[in-house]
Design a protein around this motif. Sequence first.
Motif, PDB file in Angstrom:
ATOM      1  N   ASN A 222       0.826  -1.210   0.000  1.00 14.38           N
ATOM      2  CA  ASN A 222       0.000   0.000   0.000  1.00 14.38           C
ATOM      3  C   ASN A 222       0.861   1.260   0.000  1.00 14.38           C
ATOM      4  OD1 ASN A 222      -2.302   1.517   0.005  1.00 14.38           O
ATOM      5  ND2 ASN A 222      -2.724   1.260   2.173  1.00 14.38           N
ATOM      6  N   ARG A 223       2.166   1.104   0.220  1.00 13.27           N
ATOM      7  CA  ARG A 223       3.092   2.231   0.150  1.00 13.27           C
ATOM      8  C   ARG A 223       3.996   2.128  -1.082  1.00 13.27           C
ATOM      9  NH1 ARG A 223       1.378   1.427   5.166  1.00 13.27           N
ATOM     10  NH2 ARG A 223       1.401   3.133   6.657  1.00 13.27           N
ATOM     11  N   ARG A 224       4.571   0.946  -1.298  1.00 15.36           N
ATOM     12  CA  ARG A 224       5.563   0.802  -2.373  1.00 15.36           C
ATOM     13  C   ARG A 224       4.927   0.441  -3.721  1.00 15.36           C
ATOM     14  NH1 ARG A 224       8.128  -3.306  -4.025  1.00 15.36           N
ATOM     15  NH2 ARG A 224      10.176  -2.400  -3.623  1.00 15.36           N
ATOM     16  N   GLY A 225       3.648   0.048  -3.679  1.00 11.87           N
ATOM     17  CA  GLY A 225       2.985  -0.390  -4.902  1.00 11.87           C
ATOM     18  C   GLY A 225       2.901  -1.911  -4.954  1.00 11.87           C
ATOM     19  N   TYR A 226       2.038  -2.396  -5.833  1.00 10.98           N
ATOM     20  CA  TYR A 226       1.741  -3.822  -5.938  1.00 10.98           C
ATOM     21  C   TYR A 226       2.408  -4.432  -7.156  1.00 10.98           C
ATOM     22  CZ  TYR A 226      -2.054  -2.593  -2.753  1.00 10.98           C
ATOM     23  OH  TYR A 226      -2.786  -2.130  -1.693  1.00 10.98           O
ATOM     24  N   ASP A 227       2.596  -5.743  -7.135  1.00 15.88           N
ATOM     25  CA  ASP A 227       2.923  -6.429  -8.382  1.00 15.88           C
ATOM     26  C   ASP A 227       1.696  -6.420  -9.278  1.00 15.88           C
ATOM     27  OD1 ASP A 227       5.548  -6.876  -8.025  1.00 15.88           O
ATOM     28  OD2 ASP A 227       5.421  -9.042  -7.742  1.00 15.88           O
ATOM     29  N   LYS A 228       0.536  -6.573  -8.672  1.00 14.22           N
ATOM     30  CA  LYS A 228      -0.730  -6.438  -9.399  1.00 14.22           C
ATOM     31  C   LYS A 228      -1.692  -5.704  -8.465  1.00 14.22           C
ATOM     32  CE  LYS A 228      -4.415  -9.221 -11.443  1.00 14.22           C
ATOM     33  NZ  LYS A 228      -5.291 -10.143 -10.697  1.00 14.22           N
ATOM     34  N   PRO A 229      -2.004  -4.476  -8.790  1.00 18.06           N
ATOM     35  CA  PRO A 229      -2.869  -3.703  -7.891  1.00 18.06           C
ATOM     36  C   PRO A 229      -4.302  -4.222  -7.904  1.00 18.06           C
ATOM     37  CG  PRO A 229      -1.871  -2.301  -9.607  1.00 18.06           C
ATOM     38  CD  PRO A 229      -1.616  -3.715  -9.975  1.00 18.06           C
ATOM     39  N   PRO A 230      -5.072  -3.875  -6.880  1.00 17.49           N
ATOM     40  CA  PRO A 230      -6.466  -4.320  -6.814  1.00 17.49           C
ATOM     41  C   PRO A 230      -7.281  -3.801  -7.981  1.00 17.49           C
ATOM     42  CG  PRO A 230      -5.971  -2.678  -5.099  1.00 17.49           C
ATOM     43  CD  PRO A 230      -4.680  -3.051  -5.743  1.00 17.49           C
ATOM     44  N   GLY A 231      -8.255  -4.582  -8.416  1.00 14.52           N
ATOM     45  CA  GLY A 231      -9.139  -4.177  -9.508  1.00 14.52           C
ATOM     46  C   GLY A 231     -10.568  -4.597  -9.219  1.00 14.52           C
ATOM     47  N   GLY A 232     -11.359  -4.780 -10.279  1.00 15.36           N
ATOM     48  CA  GLY A 232     -12.759  -5.122 -10.104  1.00 15.36           C
ATOM     49  C   GLY A 232     -13.104  -6.477 -10.687  1.00 15.36           C
ATOM     50  N   ALA A 236      -9.446 -10.070  -9.549  1.00 18.96           N
ATOM     51  CA  ALA A 236      -9.080  -8.677  -9.296  1.00 18.96           C
ATOM     52  C   ALA A 236      -8.276  -8.550  -8.024  1.00 18.96           C
ATOM     53  CB  ALA A 236     -10.348  -7.841  -9.154  1.00 18.96           C
ATOM     54  N   LYS A 237      -7.988  -9.689  -7.426  1.00 13.87           N
ATOM     55  CA  LYS A 237      -7.291  -9.682  -6.135  1.00 13.87           C
ATOM     56  C   LYS A 237      -5.874  -9.148  -6.326  1.00 13.87           C
ATOM     57  CE  LYS A 237      -6.796 -12.844  -2.252  1.00 13.87           C
ATOM     58  NZ  LYS A 237      -7.024 -14.218  -1.758  1.00 13.87           N
ATOM     59  N   VAL A 239      -1.845  -8.511  -5.913  1.00 12.16           N
ATOM     60  CA  VAL A 239      -0.664  -9.333  -5.635  1.00 12.16           C
ATOM     61  C   VAL A 239       0.401  -8.405  -5.046  1.00 12.16           C
ATOM     62  CG1 VAL A 239       1.144 -10.791  -6.634  1.00 12.16           C
ATOM     63  CG2 VAL A 239      -1.199 -10.885  -7.549  1.00 12.16           C
TER      64      VAL A 239
END
Lengths: 526, 526
Positions: A222-232, A236-237, A239
């Motif tokens: 939530n600070r550095r960013g995701y390998d796969k950000p949340p979606g819909g 959408a989970k 990573v």
Amino acid sequence: MKRRDLLRMIGVSAGGAAMYQAMSTLGLAAESPYRGTPKLQGAPHGASVLILGAGLAGMVAAYELRQAGYKVQVLEYNARPGGRNWTIRGDDTYTELGGYTQHCQFDRGLYINPGPWRIPYHHRGLLDYCKKLGVPLEPFVQINHNAYLHNTKAFGGKPQRYRSINADYRGHITELLAKVTQQSKLDALVSKDDQAMLLDSLRQLGGLDKNYAYVTGPSASNRRGYDKPPGGGLSAKPVDSQPLQLHDVLNSNMWRALTEGEMFEFQQTLFQPVGGMGRIGEAFGRSLDGLIHYNAKVTAIHQDEHGVTATYEDSRRPGSVRKAHGDWCICTIPLSILSQIPMNVGAAMADAIGAIPYAATVKIGLQFKRRFWEEDDDIYGGITSTDLPINNISYPSCDFNSRGKGVLLGGYLWGLSAYEFTAMTPEERVRRAVEYGSQIHPQYKTEFDNGVAVSWHRAPFTMGCFATWSEEARAKHYENLCQIDGRIALAGEHASYLPAWQEGAVTSALDVVTRIHQRVVAGGVA
Amino acid sequence: MKRRDLLRMIGVSAGGAAMYQAMSTLGLAAESPYRGTPKLQGAPHGASVLILGAGLAGMVAAYELRQAGYKVQVLEYNARPGGRNWTIRGDDTYTELGGYTQHCQFDRGLYINPGPWRIPYHHRGLLDYCKKLGVPLEPFVQINHNAYLHNTKAFGGKPQRYRSINADYRGHITELLAKVTQQSKLDALVSKDDQAMLLDSLRQLGGLDKNYAYVTGPSASNRRGYDKPPGGGLSAKPVDSQPLQLHDVLNSNMWRALTEGEMFEFQQTLFQPVGGMGRIGEAFGRSLDGLIHYNAKVTAIHQDEHGVTATYEDSRRPGSVRKAHGDWCICTIPLSILSQIPMNVGAAMADAIGAIPYAATVKIGLQFKRRFWEEDDDIYGGITSTDLPINNISYPSCDFNSRGKGVLLGGYLWGLSAYEFTAMTPEERVRRAVEYGSQIHPQYKTEFDNGVAVSWHRAPFTMGCFATWSEEARAKHYENLCQIDGRIALAGEHASYLPAWQEGAVTSALDVVTRIHQRVVAGGVA
């Protein structure tokens, strides 16, 4: 009555010290030393002031003195107002010392600011003139969490996102401090009650998990960013991404770029005028219509007990000697130029004028066929830092998410590399900026359109970018530089504690016009 | 070929997993799960989709399905498109549950967004539709170093500047970590070489002096601000400010607000549409001209093996029963409303629909006679945080430095205080917001002009602000909520891992239309 009006009244009747006391009482002191424009009035009939230079300092002085009733004229070397407040747009032509002429090929609406390009929220003098002159502002994006940090010697030269380095650095140092706190190693320094709050706060600052560890997980992502950000919808989970090790972060040297947005002049909210910084100089120029003599190259300044005479020539017709006179003179010519102009002032001021070197900087504007930094890299404004000679790539803080071409600042050089680039032709500077930049943005190679490069040491009207004050020079020369010498006083960013900043020029001019007016009124004569 | 086009091709031909692999390879994976709009094509002749709700999810679905060749119609409860994408402007009228009607008195050009108000740089779906629909964006200022932190129980209730608390917190914790490093207490955790770099970095992050101490001096002032900032001319020398003690900073609880701008959704650069968030919904509505039936209140949804029929009435004429039919139905009605509408879906989806509570929030827009936050307090955009029930005061991110009136967000309430405010009349909510806010800005009392207050639990079209997913509910119900049940599928922020965010609605709609289209094409029939 507004607080500012009250302060102005106190300032006018009781002077600066009382004003400052009043400001402190009202809780305004920490905001700004700027007390609103001085509202001078009651200039003796016929009193005149000659102003040298139509940069911001000169135009502020002219604006206020005209308002006070003085007869004002301004001599300006360039064919335009603004000085270093300057925007280069498509179709503009610029010839530097050495004779190279650039004809800017940018598309309509695109521009680069070779000089100042941002306005901090606390530069009230400049902001007030923007309001008075009707110059609309928009935010300048200084910190962009998604811009890159780049070091040719770290991570195999692969750019890292600001957000990752920022999060990982904070995560690791807060984890370390949390560990020693839990190991009772802070007991001599921090009370037990405070230690409990400290741990809470470290967890939050660093994105630590419930055991105060900085690890792969939602809090770090939530600070550095995701390998796969949340979606819909389905699949959408998010990573989570994997934090870097402390050693790698420290060793990358990228942490050096992490505090830029925390320094007073770069804190949010920063501004830029809509359409380019030059909009301010242009608006000032219009408001002083008829008072500014353009293309006037000052070659000598002479004062006697009655006034000051400047000798100048039309810069388009060398040898065409003319003279201009004022009871007083406010000279805003950069020290780099002024030190070469004969002027009869005392030794103290003359020494000061000769003692301050000017910074060599180079700025390079590059137009690309599309805004790939937005389209491909999700970078909207802000600055990528690199150890390459270009230092910075700064993305435009306007026309976000739009189609079509864009201009970015492809290099902002200082120090040795600025001197190296100054020695090149403008075309070569642009070529190198494209070459270096393509190490960060491979799209440069196919998308590059055209560019311009301004080396301030080759600017005929300044021969340098701004005054660089050492602590020693400041102690020895600053007060001497700012005194009124007979009937001559200096103003400009060089006569301020804000070198390079337009606010230095503005506040220095306001300081000088106030002192000259006081002297005139006290003397009872012009 | 652009990288995004390549990805689209891979996605279309090989599916999501291959796409994600390709994205990782291209280094794009960390940026966004959004793969561009799906470019559906080849809808069977005459195939139709009924869409319930003209919020962002419903309009994205309609936009893409129409493009793919489907016959589309949209039923919308309100008389306008957008749903929670909504801007209230002067002259707008809004009637909430309970019957209170507000007639907004804002001046021309001023507005408040009762729903979403910011767009993160990585919400690519929404950003792409803004580009397609020609909705211009401007930066939304989230963090303003000069905004206030306010706690009624700290510093005698006197607001502190964000920059001071931020600098002092960092200064003290970096000093502590530097001390234990120098006392060899980190030797078991960090190598000696890394300790040297760590000390360098701590000095920079914290603004420590050469002895790694956080003390009154230029380094601290350059972060926390000055008692008297640098200026120009004589008496322009800066005066340093005095840092707060660690205990006072910790005890103030103000550090809790310091990481907001570091969270993924609130990192720079954030955007807002020029003229209000509602510009997106309005533009979508225009682009779907003729497809949306407004004032259509759905009262029942029934599917059989041939298709789906929605029963609805004209919300202005209760009892006026009508029906609409589609081969498929995408229902974007918020679960808070949908759970009260008869619909024949399986137990798994029905359970999911009934299991998710909606957040109670209240937003209050206040118009003032002048922009005193800019004129007196040097606050341009950004958010002041307080422990008062209003939680936030958010200053407008537009029309900076302009003359005249302004509208700020005078309260953004959640939790218990949102319920308390929901029980009040709108007028009383506004009155309270002015009363609370005046503890931070005394100017409220004389400068207040008028206001509006939206309590989302009283919004007839949502009865709540957004779906609040617990971890348990997510594990048990999310997949069931997102499955296609017979011929019905749901979309909206509630069907996403981005609750409350418009991007959740957009990506959920894109996910659903893709799956429905796949099923239609695979089935060979509508």
